[in-house]
Structure formats: structure tokens, C-alpha cells
Design an enzyme around this catalytic site. Structure first.
Site, PDB file in Angstrom:
ATOM      1  CG  ASP A  15     -13.331  41.349  19.156  1.00  0.00           C
ATOM      2  OD1 ASP A  15     -14.248  41.880  18.501  1.00  0.00           O
ATOM      3  OD2 ASP A  15     -13.121  41.613  20.349  1.00  0.00           O
ATOM      4  CG  ASP A  66     -16.283  44.136  16.206  1.00  0.00           C
ATOM      5  OD1 ASP A  66     -17.238  44.873  16.478  1.00  0.00           O
ATOM      6  OD2 ASP A  66     -15.374  43.866  16.998  1.00  0.00           O
TER       7      ASP A  66
END
EC number: 3.1.3.18
Length: 221
Positions: free
Chosen positions: A177, A14
Site C-alpha cells: 500500500d 505487506d
């Protein structure tokens, strides 16, 4: 290297909240977009909890907070358009790498694994940010939230990346995350690893039950 990397051939990362802290620049673009509509800025603290589902959802949350309820579609579209203009003017003025990112990417790239980026941020902003923070050369593929018909937490972007490089999902790792990263990884059949310092709507990412959590990406290597 971290045990989750054993046998892996592809690692998907990400972007916002995992590799870079982009909230200062996002908040700086949200503020004038709201100001154009006569609404007050939310500040970085609130924006930090709204990041992760793409720019349109970010502005939808910002408007709902300012208005005290769901915005009208036309007002949302106007605010989102203004945000894209403002953010496009300076997408990486204050965006910075998190500690440990460079220390992880360099040896991972040398190991021969394919590194890909899978973010919900609009694709147009990815390359300028990666160049600005000096990590653009590590990624063999970059997918934004508008690159494919569906985005995280849907597994499509991860499955697309695995198929692109002919790697079985079981030999891939998703690093993120948020709960959306973990959910996408699990749905795609990837191994999942999370960092606790990013943006997860005020929730601990451990609640999403990733396969592992590291305090810094440097722990990967």
C-alpha cells in the site's frame, strides 16, 4: 486472475494497510506511551500517516509531532519501549481485515503459489495478528522489520523470500500500500501491485508507479 499474476510462483504481501487496518490498535498503544512522558495523544488520523517504517519510526514521528521537533535519543528509546509493551498487550483488539482479502488469499493459495508476508512490523506481533484475523495458515513465510538486517524499502526481505523458495524475482509479485513496498519490489526485480486504501504518509500510491493498482485485493482473482 489478474494479468500481473501470469507466470508468478510467489506473491509477497505487506501487512498493515494492505491486509489489515491496524491503526486503531497502534494509536491505542501510542497514546499511553506518550502519556507516560506527559505528552498528549495524537489520535488515529495522525497515526495513520506515520505507519509503515516500523515501530521505532512510528514513535519517533509521534514524539516529533508532540514536541515540535526531533526527540532526544533517550526519550525516543523510552517511548518506544513503552509502546512495545502497550501494543503487545492488545495488538489485535480492533485490527480488522480489509474487504477482499480473504476472497484473494483463498484462491491464490489453492493455485499453488507461495504466499509470503513481508512487513516492517516487529516479528513478534505478526503471528498473533494473523491468527486473530484468521489468515495465518496461508503464509509459508513471515518476515518482520527485525527479521533480517535490513527492511523495506531495501529489497533484502523480498530477495530472501525468493531465494528461500527458489523462485526467480521476475516470477514474484509484491503487493502493498505504500511507496516503500513499491520501491522494495522494484529494487528486488519483482512485479509490483498496490492498493490505494492503506497508509502511504498522505501521498497517493500511484505516484510510486507500481505496475498496477487495484481497489480491492479481490480483483487479483
Amino acid at each position: 486472475m489478474h494479468p500481473l499474476l501470469d507466470g508468478t510462483r510467489l506473491v509477497a504481501f505487506d501487512l498493515d494497510g494492505t491486509l489489515v487496518d491496524s491503526v486503531p490498535d497502534l494509536a491505542a498503544a501510542v497514546a499511553p506511551a506518550l502519556d507516560d512522558l506527559g505528552l498528549p495523544p495524537p489520535g488515529e488520523v495522525r497515526v495513520r500517516d506515520w505507519v509503515g517504517n516500523g515501530s521505532r519510526v512510528l514513535m519517533e514521528r509521534a514524539l516529533a509531532d508532540a514536541l515540535g521537533g526531533a526527540p532526544e535519543p533517550a526519550r525516543l528509546e523510552a517511548a518506544h519501549a513503552r509502546f512495545l509493551v502497550r501494543y503487545g498487550e492488545a495488538p489485535c483488539a480492533r485490527t480488522r481485515l480489509y474487504p477482499g482479502v480473504s476472497e484473494a488469499l483463498e484462491p491464490l493459495a489453492r493455485s499453488g503459489r507461495r504466499l509470503v508476508l513481508v512487513t516492517n512490523k516487529p516479528e513478534a506481533f505478526i503471528a498473533p495478528i494473523l491468527r486473530a484475523v484468521g489468515i495465518d495458515h496461508y503464509f509459508a513465510l513471515c518476515l518482520g522489520g527485525d527479521s533480517l538486517p535490513r527492511r523495506k524499502p531495501d529489497p533484502l526481505p523480498l530477495l530472501h523470500a525468493a531465494e528461500r523458495f527458489d523462485v526467480a524475482p521476475s516470477r514474484c509479485l509484491m503487493v502493498g500500500d505504500s511507496r516503500h513496498d513499491v520501491a522494495a519490489g522494484k529494487a528486488a526485480g519483482f512485479r509490483t501491485l498496490a492498493v490505494p486504501y492503506g497508509y502511504n504518509h498522505g501521498e497517493p500510491v500511484a505516484a510510486s508507479r507500481p505496475d498496477a493498482i487495484v481497489e480491492s485485493l479481490a480483483e487479483l482473482v
